[in-house]
Scaffold this active site. Structure first.
Site, PDB file in Angstrom:
ATOM      1  N   ASP A  99      -2.934   1.618  -4.693  1.00  0.00           N
ATOM      2  CA  ASP A  99      -3.921   2.223  -3.788  1.00  0.00           C
ATOM      3  C   ASP A  99      -5.181   1.353  -3.812  1.00  0.00           C
ATOM      4  O   ASP A  99      -6.011   1.466  -4.714  1.00  0.00           O
ATOM      5  CB  ASP A  99      -4.240   3.649  -4.228  1.00  0.00           C
ATOM      6  N   ARG A 131     -13.615  -7.253   2.823  1.00  0.00           N
ATOM      7  CA  ARG A 131     -14.093  -5.867   2.815  1.00  0.00           C
ATOM      8  C   ARG A 131     -13.471  -5.059   1.687  1.00  0.00           C
ATOM      9  O   ARG A 131     -14.068  -4.091   1.205  1.00  0.00           O
ATOM     10  CB  ARG A 131     -13.814  -5.209   4.175  1.00  0.00           C
ATOM     11  N   ASP A 171       5.979 -17.804  14.061  1.00  0.00           N
ATOM     12  CA  ASP A 171       5.994 -17.021  12.825  1.00  0.00           C
ATOM     13  C   ASP A 171       6.559 -17.804  11.644  1.00  0.00           C
ATOM     14  O   ASP A 171       5.999 -17.783  10.546  1.00  0.00           O
ATOM     15  CB  ASP A 171       6.829 -15.753  13.004  1.00  0.00           C
ATOM     16  N   ILE A 179       4.574 -15.338  20.342  1.00  0.00           N
ATOM     17  CA  ILE A 179       4.612 -15.847  21.714  1.00  0.00           C
ATOM     18  C   ILE A 179       3.220 -16.232  22.212  1.00  0.00           C
ATOM     19  O   ILE A 179       3.068 -17.181  22.988  1.00  0.00           O
ATOM     20  CB  ILE A 179       5.279 -14.821  22.653  1.00  0.00           C
ATOM     21  N   ASN A 180       2.189 -15.522  21.751  1.00  0.00           N
ATOM     22  CA  ASN A 180       0.826 -15.835  22.171  1.00  0.00           C
ATOM     23  C   ASN A 180       0.334 -17.134  21.555  1.00  0.00           C
ATOM     24  O   ASN A 180      -0.321 -17.947  22.214  1.00  0.00           O
ATOM     25  CB  ASN A 180      -0.115 -14.699  21.794  1.00  0.00           C
ATOM     26  N   GLY A 187      -2.355 -10.574  18.184  1.00  0.00           N
ATOM     27  CA  GLY A 187      -1.431 -11.493  18.832  1.00  0.00           C
ATOM     28  C   GLY A 187      -0.109 -11.516  18.103  1.00  0.00           C
ATOM     29  O   GLY A 187       0.046 -10.956  17.018  1.00  0.00           O
ATOM     30  N   HIS A 188       0.857 -12.184  18.722  1.00  0.00           N
ATOM     31  CA  HIS A 188       2.160 -12.406  18.109  1.00  0.00           C
ATOM     32  C   HIS A 188       2.599 -13.823  18.427  1.00  0.00           C
ATOM     33  O   HIS A 188       1.965 -14.541  19.205  1.00  0.00           O
ATOM     34  CB  HIS A 188       3.181 -11.379  18.602  1.00  0.00           C
ATOM     35  N   ARG A 193       0.851  -1.188   0.000  1.00  0.00           N
ATOM     36  CA  ARG A 193       0.000   0.000   0.000  1.00  0.00           C
ATOM     37  C   ARG A 193       0.889   1.240   0.000  1.00  0.00           C
ATOM     38  O   ARG A 193       1.938   1.248   0.649  1.00  0.00           O
ATOM     39  CB  ARG A 193      -0.901   0.010   1.232  1.00  0.00           C
ATOM     40  N   GLY A 237      -1.920 -11.936   4.619  1.00  0.00           N
ATOM     41  CA  GLY A 237      -1.784 -12.174   6.041  1.00  0.00           C
ATOM     42  C   GLY A 237      -2.549 -11.188   6.902  1.00  0.00           C
ATOM     43  O   GLY A 237      -2.127 -10.868   8.021  1.00  0.00           O
ATOM     44  N   TYR A 238      -3.685 -10.708   6.398  1.00  0.00           N
ATOM     45  CA  TYR A 238      -4.495  -9.757   7.163  1.00  0.00           C
ATOM     46  C   TYR A 238      -5.438 -10.503   8.119  1.00  0.00           C
ATOM     47  O   TYR A 238      -5.629 -11.717   8.017  1.00  0.00           O
ATOM     48  CB  TYR A 238      -5.313  -8.884   6.218  1.00  0.00           C
TER      49      TYR A 238
END
Length: 380
Positions: free
Chosen positions: A63, A94, A159, A131-132, A128-129, A38, A86-87
């Protein structure tokens, strides 16, 4: 492009971490991966020119808040074999770029989605990341020392191992299915699932009664004296993994412990703490490099614990070419290795505007149309 995936085209909606890692793996092995960014994407400028995860790809800024931009994206995806995004769940829908739309445009399209929690479930919309994700599925609980906080394994497990690599595998499996006559489909790669998958052997051992559900209490988690790291006289460390009987016997012999009956109790958990203390005292008598001279290359299952900088100079790492220079900076080399379709040397990350004309010409846009889109700031 050369490599095992030459002829495959992937459109990657740029994110952070696992999505780019999957795109990197595919590009490393010859896929043409076009990254869409973007125009207002937040950047970490200090990392841009060192961006390992963006190597070997074309980049185009679009855009996606405009109908014209969405139209360009759909045209790009119509010319692709797969897409990666990866959203959070629902974001692509949407935008009008969800799998129903894009697979509707191209029925053979493989639509790869990487998230932490997955596309559904009670936590699907939560932030989250790494570790979570590895905390909630039990994996983090298995990493660390008794009585201490769990050790944080960088973001290798969620990851990358359980995320980006899982997505890359899923993309290839689905692309192979298409080649064998199956329709396009969605690949739902979730880090919570993938990192759980990595723990499969632990679950196997637990079911067999060979794994205690406590940290540092088992063969492979630092509980056993024969599978651990030890400090040396110079404050550096060595790693020992002498599980099998012949390897354990050789380690004892090299350490002068062959005739010590205490070490006969290799698999008795009640003896492990005491035996670890004994080994710690032995390893503390010499430097790391002195132990390497005695043990490295033998069947004692030994390795020195090297820093990132030291690793580059290790003879085995150098001989294998495990790392390469890309644009003057060191990066891990593509892996795995192929005997007939080897990966090319990666190229560095590219600025977002540099490839716009080439990318759009590659899907059939003429020069006037491209220049009009650039002038309108839809692309570029």
């Amino acid at each position: 492009m050369t490599g095992a995936l030459a002829g495959i085209r992937i459109v990657e909606f740029t994110g952070i971490g696992p999505g780019p890692f999957a795109g990197m793996m595919l590009a490393d092995h010859g896929a043409q991966v076009i990254r869409i960014v973007r125009p207002t994407t937040a950047r970490l400028p200090a990392l841009d020119r060192f961006d390992v995860l963006a190597r070997s790809r074309s980049v185009i800024a679009i855009d996606m808040k405009t109908p014209a931009g969405i139209a360009v994206v759909r045209d790009l995806c119509r010319c692709a074999h797969g897409v990666i995004e990866g959203y959070r769940p629902g974001v692509m829908e949407r935008l009008g770029l969800g799998p129903d739309i894009l697979i509707g445009d191209t029925p053979a399209l493989v639509y790869g989605r990487i998230t932490g929690w997955g596309q559904d479930g009670p936590l699907a919309q939560a932030a989250g990341h790494d570790i979570n994700y590895i905390a909630i599925n039990g994996v983090l609980h298995t990493i660390g020392r008794k009585g201490e906080r769990p050790a944080v394994p960088v973001n290798y497990v969620g990851d990358f191992g359980g995320g980006g690599m899982l997505l890359a595998f899923g993309m290839l499996a689905a692309l192979l299915a298409v080649r064998n006559g199956a329709p396009g489909q969605v690949v739902d790669a979730a880090m919570v699932d993938g990192s759980a998958l990595l723990s499969g052997m632990v679950w196997q051992m637990k079911a067999a009664g060979l794994w205690r559900d406590l940290p540092q209490s088992n063969w492979l988690d630092g509980g056993a004296h024969f599978y651990d790291s030890y400090a040396c006289a110079d404050g550096k460390f060595v790693a020992i993994g002498a599980i099998e009987a012949p390897f354990y016997a050789l380690l004892r012999e090299r350490l002068g412990l062959a005739d010590d009956p205490a070490f006969d109790a290799q698999f008795d958990p009640a003896a492990w703490d005491g035996l670890r203390d004994r080994l710690a005292a032995v390893f503390a008598t010499r430097t790391r490099d002195e132990w390497a001279a005695l043990l490295e290359g033998s069947d004692a299952c030994f390795a020195p614990v090297l820093s990132l900088g030291e690793a580059l100079a290790h003879p085995h790492i150098a001989a294998r070419g495990t790392f390469v220079e890309v644009a003057g900076h060191t990066q891990p080399a593509p892996a795995p290795r192929f005997s007939k379709t080897p990966a090319a040397t990666p190229s560095g990350a590219r600025p977002a505007g540099e490839d716009v004309r080439t990318v759009l010409a590659g899907i059939g846009y003429d020069g006037d149309r491209v220049e009009a889109l650039i002038a309108a700031r839809i692309v570029g």
